[in-house]
Design a protein around this motif. Sequence first.
Motif, PDB file in Angstrom:
ATOM      1  N   LEU A  14       0.808  -1.221   0.000  1.00 38.42           N
ATOM      2  CA  LEU A  14       0.000   0.000   0.000  1.00 38.42           C
ATOM      3  C   LEU A  14       0.841   1.270   0.000  1.00 38.42           C
ATOM      4  CD1 LEU A  14      -2.971  -0.869   2.400  1.00 38.42           C
ATOM      5  CD2 LEU A  14      -2.679  -1.366  -0.035  1.00 38.42           C
ATOM      6  N   ALA A  15       2.026   1.205   0.577  1.00 37.39           N
ATOM      7  CA  ALA A  15       2.869   2.399   0.627  1.00 37.39           C
ATOM      8  C   ALA A  15       3.607   2.646  -0.679  1.00 37.39           C
ATOM      9  CB  ALA A  15       3.876   2.280   1.770  1.00 37.39           C
ATOM     10  N   SER A  16       3.467   1.737  -1.634  1.00 31.18           N
ATOM     11  CA  SER A  16       4.155   1.903  -2.918  1.00 31.18           C
ATOM     12  C   SER A  16       3.225   1.884  -4.121  1.00 31.18           C
ATOM     13  CB  SER A  16       5.208   0.796  -3.095  1.00 31.18           C
ATOM     14  OG  SER A  16       4.606  -0.494  -3.049  1.00 31.18           O
ATOM     15  N   ASP A  17       1.960   1.544  -3.907  1.00 32.47           N
ATOM     16  CA  ASP A  17       1.000   1.434  -5.007  1.00 32.47           C
ATOM     17  C   ASP A  17      -0.211   2.307  -4.662  1.00 32.47           C
ATOM     18  OD1 ASP A  17      -1.069   0.687  -6.784  1.00 32.47           O
ATOM     19  OD2 ASP A  17      -0.284  -1.349  -6.976  1.00 32.47           O
ATOM     20  N   GLN A  18      -0.327   3.474  -5.294  1.00 32.83           N
ATOM     21  CA  GLN A  18      -1.381   4.421  -4.932  1.00 32.83           C
ATOM     22  C   GLN A  18      -2.772   3.858  -5.198  1.00 32.83           C
ATOM     23  OE1 GLN A  18      -1.798   8.087  -7.219  1.00 32.83           O
ATOM     24  NE2 GLN A  18      -2.101   9.252  -5.313  1.00 32.83           N
ATOM     25  N   ALA A  19      -2.944   3.161  -6.311  1.00 31.07           N
ATOM     26  CA  ALA A  19      -4.266   2.615  -6.630  1.00 31.07           C
ATOM     27  C   ALA A  19      -4.682   1.559  -5.610  1.00 31.07           C
ATOM     28  CB  ALA A  19      -4.273   2.035  -8.035  1.00 31.07           C
ATOM     29  N   ALA A  20      -3.741   0.684  -5.236  1.00 28.12           N
ATOM     30  CA  ALA A  20      -4.049  -0.331  -4.232  1.00 28.12           C
ATOM     31  C   ALA A  20      -4.331   0.330  -2.887  1.00 28.12           C
ATOM     32  CB  ALA A  20      -2.889  -1.316  -4.108  1.00 28.12           C
ATOM     33  N   CYS A  21      -3.582   1.381  -2.571  1.00 26.55           N
ATOM     34  CA  CYS A  21      -3.786   2.098  -1.308  1.00 26.55           C
ATOM     35  C   CYS A  21      -5.175   2.724  -1.270  1.00 26.55           C
ATOM     36  CB  CYS A  21      -2.705   3.160  -1.144  1.00 26.55           C
ATOM     37  SG  CYS A  21      -2.769   4.030   0.438  1.00 26.55           S
ATOM     38  N   MET A  22      -5.587   3.377  -2.359  1.00 26.17           N
ATOM     39  CA  MET A  22      -6.911   3.994  -2.382  1.00 26.17           C
ATOM     40  C   MET A  22      -7.999   2.928  -2.333  1.00 26.17           C
ATOM     41  SD  MET A  22      -8.273   6.989  -2.223  1.00 26.17           S
ATOM     42  CE  MET A  22      -7.234   8.270  -2.964  1.00 26.17           C
ATOM     43  N   SER A  23      -7.778   1.797  -2.970  1.00 28.82           N
ATOM     44  CA  SER A  23      -8.742   0.697  -2.878  1.00 28.82           C
ATOM     45  C   SER A  23      -8.895   0.243  -1.435  1.00 28.82           C
ATOM     46  CB  SER A  23      -8.286  -0.483  -3.745  1.00 28.82           C
ATOM     47  OG  SER A  23      -8.333  -0.169  -5.110  1.00 28.82           O
ATOM     48  N   ALA A  24      -7.772   0.149  -0.729  1.00 28.05           N
ATOM     49  CA  ALA A  24      -7.816  -0.281   0.667  1.00 28.05           C
ATOM     50  C   ALA A  24      -8.560   0.737   1.523  1.00 28.05           C
ATOM     51  CB  ALA A  24      -6.399  -0.487   1.189  1.00 28.05           C
ATOM     52  N   VAL A  25      -8.381   2.016   1.218  1.00 24.06           N
ATOM     53  CA  VAL A  25      -9.093   3.065   1.951  1.00 24.06           C
ATOM     54  C   VAL A  25     -10.598   2.931   1.725  1.00 24.06           C
ATOM     55  CG1 VAL A  25      -9.507   5.546   2.114  1.00 24.06           C
ATOM     56  CG2 VAL A  25      -7.163   4.677   1.954  1.00 24.06           C
ATOM     57  N   LEU A  26     -10.991   2.747   0.474  1.00 25.29           N
ATOM     58  CA  LEU A  26     -12.416   2.659   0.165  1.00 25.29           C
ATOM     59  C   LEU A  26     -13.040   1.408   0.769  1.00 25.29           C
ATOM     60  CD1 LEU A  26     -12.454   3.953  -3.518  1.00 25.29           C
ATOM     61  CD2 LEU A  26     -13.201   5.153  -1.458  1.00 25.29           C
ATOM     62  N   LEU A  27     -12.298   0.304   0.771  1.00 25.25           N
ATOM     63  CA  LEU A  27     -12.801  -0.904   1.425  1.00 25.25           C
ATOM     64  C   LEU A  27     -12.962  -0.669   2.917  1.00 25.25           C
ATOM     65  CD1 LEU A  27     -13.533  -3.912   1.625  1.00 25.25           C
ATOM     66  CD2 LEU A  27     -11.073  -4.397   1.803  1.00 25.25           C
ATOM     67  N   GLU A  28     -11.967  -0.029   3.527  1.00 30.32           N
ATOM     68  CA  GLU A  28     -12.043   0.209   4.962  1.00 30.32           C
ATOM     69  C   GLU A  28     -13.231   1.098   5.303  1.00 30.32           C
ATOM     70  OE1 GLU A  28     -10.436  -1.183   8.479  1.00 30.32           O
ATOM     71  OE2 GLU A  28      -9.891  -1.636   6.410  1.00 30.32           O
ATOM     72  N   ARG A  29     -13.496   2.090   4.458  1.00 27.25           N
ATOM     73  CA  ARG A  29     -14.678   2.929   4.664  1.00 27.25           C
ATOM     74  C   ARG A  29     -15.941   2.079   4.560  1.00 27.25           C
ATOM     75  NH1 ARG A  29     -13.954   8.543   4.239  1.00 27.25           N
ATOM     76  NH2 ARG A  29     -16.206   8.710   3.885  1.00 27.25           N
ATOM     77  N   GLN A  30     -15.974   1.192   3.595  1.00 27.22           N
ATOM     78  CA  GLN A  30     -17.156   0.365   3.375  1.00 27.22           C
ATOM     79  C   GLN A  30     -17.442  -0.528   4.579  1.00 27.22           C
ATOM     80  OE1 GLN A  30     -16.811  -2.181  -0.046  1.00 27.22           O
ATOM     81  NE2 GLN A  30     -18.969  -2.730  -0.049  1.00 27.22           N
ATOM     82  N   ILE A  31     -16.390  -1.053   5.205  1.00 29.30           N
ATOM     83  CA  ILE A  31     -16.556  -1.963   6.336  1.00 29.30           C
ATOM     84  C   ILE A  31     -16.773  -1.193   7.633  1.00 29.30           C
ATOM     85  CG2 ILE A  31     -15.459  -3.809   7.650  1.00 29.30           C
ATOM     86  CD1 ILE A  31     -16.290  -4.434   4.659  1.00 29.30           C
ATOM     87  N   GLU A  32     -15.881  -0.245   7.923  1.00 32.65           N
ATOM     88  CA  GLU A  32     -15.935   0.506   9.170  1.00 32.65           C
ATOM     89  C   GLU A  32     -17.211   1.337   9.280  1.00 32.65           C
ATOM     90  OE1 GLU A  32     -14.682   2.232  12.844  1.00 32.65           O
ATOM     91  OE2 GLU A  32     -13.842   0.517  11.755  1.00 32.65           O
ATOM     92  N   LEU A  33     -17.654   1.921   8.169  1.00 32.95           N
ATOM     93  CA  LEU A  33     -18.795   2.835   8.192  1.00 32.95           C
ATOM     94  C   LEU A  33     -20.081   2.204   7.650  1.00 32.95           C
ATOM     95  CD1 LEU A  33     -16.965   6.048   6.868  1.00 32.95           C
ATOM     96  CD2 LEU A  33     -17.300   5.332   9.246  1.00 32.95           C
ATOM     97  N   ALA A  34     -20.116   0.891   7.548  1.00 32.40           N
ATOM     98  CA  ALA A  34     -21.306   0.214   7.020  1.00 32.40           C
ATOM     99  C   ALA A  34     -22.551   0.619   7.806  1.00 32.40           C
ATOM    100  CB  ALA A  34     -21.125  -1.302   7.084  1.00 32.40           C
ATOM    101  N   TYR A  35     -23.628   0.850   7.110  1.00 32.33           N
ATOM    102  CA  TYR A  35     -24.929   1.195   7.685  1.00 32.33           C
ATOM    103  C   TYR A  35     -24.874   2.475   8.528  1.00 32.33           C
ATOM    104  CZ  TYR A  35     -25.958  -3.422   5.942  1.00 32.33           C
ATOM    105  OH  TYR A  35     -26.098  -4.510   5.120  1.00 32.33           O
ATOM    106  N   GLU A  36     -23.990   3.383   8.149  1.00 38.72           N
ATOM    107  CA  GLU A  36     -23.938   4.701   8.784  1.00 38.72           C
ATOM    108  C   GLU A  36     -24.285   5.809   7.797  1.00 38.72           C
ATOM    109  OE1 GLU A  36     -20.637   5.502  11.482  1.00 38.72           O
ATOM    110  OE2 GLU A  36     -20.127   3.366  11.431  1.00 38.72           O
ATOM    111  N   GLY A  37     -24.830   5.431   6.631  1.00 44.22           N
ATOM    112  CA  GLY A  37     -25.275   6.428   5.672  1.00 44.22           C
ATOM    113  C   GLY A  37     -24.163   7.052   4.859  1.00 44.22           C
ATOM    114  N   LYS A  38     -23.023   6.381   4.740  1.00 40.69           N
ATOM    115  CA  LYS A  38     -21.878   6.953   4.037  1.00 40.69           C
ATOM    116  C   LYS A  38     -21.595   6.276   2.694  1.00 40.69           C
ATOM    117  CE  LYS A  38     -20.992   9.518   7.697  1.00 40.69           C
ATOM    118  NZ  LYS A  38     -22.118   9.121   8.556  1.00 40.69           N
ATOM    119  N   ARG A  39     -22.046   5.064   2.520  1.00 41.29           N
ATOM    120  CA  ARG A  39     -21.614   4.288   1.356  1.00 41.29           C
ATOM    121  C   ARG A  39     -22.112   4.873   0.036  1.00 41.29           C
ATOM    122  NH1 ARG A  39     -17.565   1.740  -0.947  1.00 41.29           N
ATOM    123  NH2 ARG A  39     -18.225   0.092  -2.383  1.00 41.29           N
ATOM    124  N   PHE A  40     -23.360   5.316  -0.025  1.00 37.63           N
ATOM    125  CA  PHE A  40     -23.878   5.847  -1.283  1.00 37.63           C
ATOM    126  C   PHE A  40     -23.110   7.088  -1.700  1.00 37.63           C
ATOM    127  CE2 PHE A  40     -27.127   8.349  -3.700  1.00 37.63           C
ATOM    128  CZ  PHE A  40     -27.159   7.530  -4.818  1.00 37.63           C
TER     129      PHE A  40
END
Length: 736
Positions: free
Chosen positions: A542-568
């Motif tokens: 993740l510290a060397s691949d920006q696309a993979a890093c951003m994917s990991a961020v978006l996945l983490e948002r999807q999991i951590e913030l699930a059902y909090e009105g943020k995903r849409f």
Amino acid sequence: MMKSNIFRLFGIGLTVAALASCSESFLDDKKDSDNFGPEIYNNLDGATLRVNSVYGECLPNPSAAAGWNNNCTGIYSDIQSKATEEYCGISSSSETSFVNPQYEMDAITGNRVPDYFQNEQKHLSNVWGRIRNINDVIEGISKSSLSQENKDKLLGQVYFFRAWCYYQLVKWYGGVPIIKTVQNTDAASFTPRSSAKECFDFIIEDLDNAAKLLSDATTNGGWDSNNWGRITSGTALALKGRVMVLWASPMFNRTNDKTRWENAYQAIKASIPVLNACGNDLYMGSNNINGSAFATPFGEVKNCEDVFVALFNTNDDDSDEGKNNRWENGIRPYNTNNGKGGGYEASAMIVDMFPMADGKLPSTCDTYSKLEKSGISYEKDYPFMNRDPRFYRTFAFPGVRWTYNGDASQGGSNNNPTDGKNYSLWNYVWYTSANDQGNVESGEAYGADNLLKNKKGIYVRKRTSDYDLGSAMYNYSSGSRNGAFSFCAAPYIEIRYAEVLLNYAEAACGAGHLNEAVEQLQKIRSRVGYTAENNYGLPTNLASDQAACMSAVLLERQIELAYEGKRFDDMRRWMLFDGGANTAEINGAPATWKLTGWDGNTCTWLGFKPFNGQRRERMEFRVADKYGIGGTTYDSDPLVKAGVVRCAPIDLRQPIAEQQEVLKNWYSENLVRKDSKGDGRDQNHVDLTIHFFAKYYFLGLASGASTRNDSRLQQTIGWADANHGGANGTFDPLAE
């Protein structure tokens, strides 16, 4: 901006009893007079009541699930959340929907676009009425004889809410009219739509003002206990970070202008010490087990995780009903609240894609191709096995404790074997016909423990007030005003500290500061039990691949913030429905709308499977074939009739490794997973698949909003203009 007949409906109704709150300090019931003059602002109590009226109008309120709803749409099973992985949501009938391939929303006839621009004509429901009230308060306090210290404390809060209202508009429409004064109700007051950039600048200016004005009052640990829940400098800067990340995201930033990312990164990084000074931090808890520290803040008042929060109470009074947090009543199973709720049902898609216990995606998940797959086998028939700790705090399934305060075990629609403090969910189902058992379209399933037709396959458990976590904020009472009802005083957290860290990670990644982005993800994951030993379950590149890093961020948002009105919102701003590839289908879209950053397609760049073209199903667990069929009543449960003894349910207060195995063995003997129809089928029973039309990234003004306003108010490009005979709109949300 508005026609004069609209402004007549903007009378300043100041009954602050509607304020969603606890029943203490500034959140007490307060009333202000409908008839007041400028002199009210010269009195601190009067000016404070006027500020409280702004809280009452603008605080997020999850007790209603319709319309603009103070930004709480997206947490219920509504048209926003049904356009994500969280719920199923395509009907075969004509309906307002963001993902129905058969019915394209328009602004004039038929399947009309929702009206988030104006919503209703009632003052408290109309965002422009709220803005008008806010401007009145700003003007009144600014001109008052109050001390500068008191002016600053009051104005800082109100500037925040003006920015909050404008953020709600801009995220849907791009540029909207900027109104800073209390306008006269005449044609000369017309205000055209400003550019999106001007609106973002205006929002950020208000938030900077709010943070500055509130600094002395809130950066020494926050407000005192009597005022806890008010806006702080940290709240203002946290929203500023969210707003700046939106401005940097592909929906607004088609060329991937790095300056926007760098500005967002610098702003969020600078906000962290301010938030800490206001008393905010990541809640860790004293005995963190199975994600308990992740789950506790949702059922606890005055928590350090709460950055922007609305408070509630449990007063058993019809006039005070709006102060109950109705989310919990909605998600609880039918047999725990005398049928007043019934639960929300998670899609099989999101259940199947949640990370495994090592923090990585199941090997069967093809959503994020640039992220590593787990070495732990995913057992589809036993989805509770070896999952990320947040899984157990987000979903409920047959054979898990889900306790509450009270006792709904007797009478009515319940007949549960235990009281609330020992409640376990057993929502397996049976069918009354052998033909229905394998029919994915059959809805003729009946749930155990008298759930019957009111069962759900997998329940949404997120944001629950769990008695096992020491929370008594959700209470079932058999003697309430409606005979039996469930009350909840749990806070609604619109912005929590974890989201701030995720915004930080996203901005840092976008700006190229990948190491800092990874550090924020590590903080989030350490809270749920991951350690440096396995790199917190994160990929090593993740510290060397920006696309993979951003994917990991978006996945983490999807999991951590699930059902909090943020995903849409995340899916729109990252254009995850089509990667931005379908701009050409928008009538009149200028060349500047073409996505040129992110290699011209965000989904391809991220390695994210476009949501368009997919569908979501439901998941349930039915009794095994050897038990045959059942009837339509509580006592016709085939397992009960066969004398099957239930195993001990999973108890999240204890380590679950052995408990999982026990439940798995019980499932293997008695239950079968069935994936049933979630998204709809057409009249020929052909599966419908998700289609989010490209013009939905920026909404058009609904016909009512257009015709009730001055004809000079421009419609958005790609949408028919009700004021000009259905001609294509002319307003460009991306023009600066």
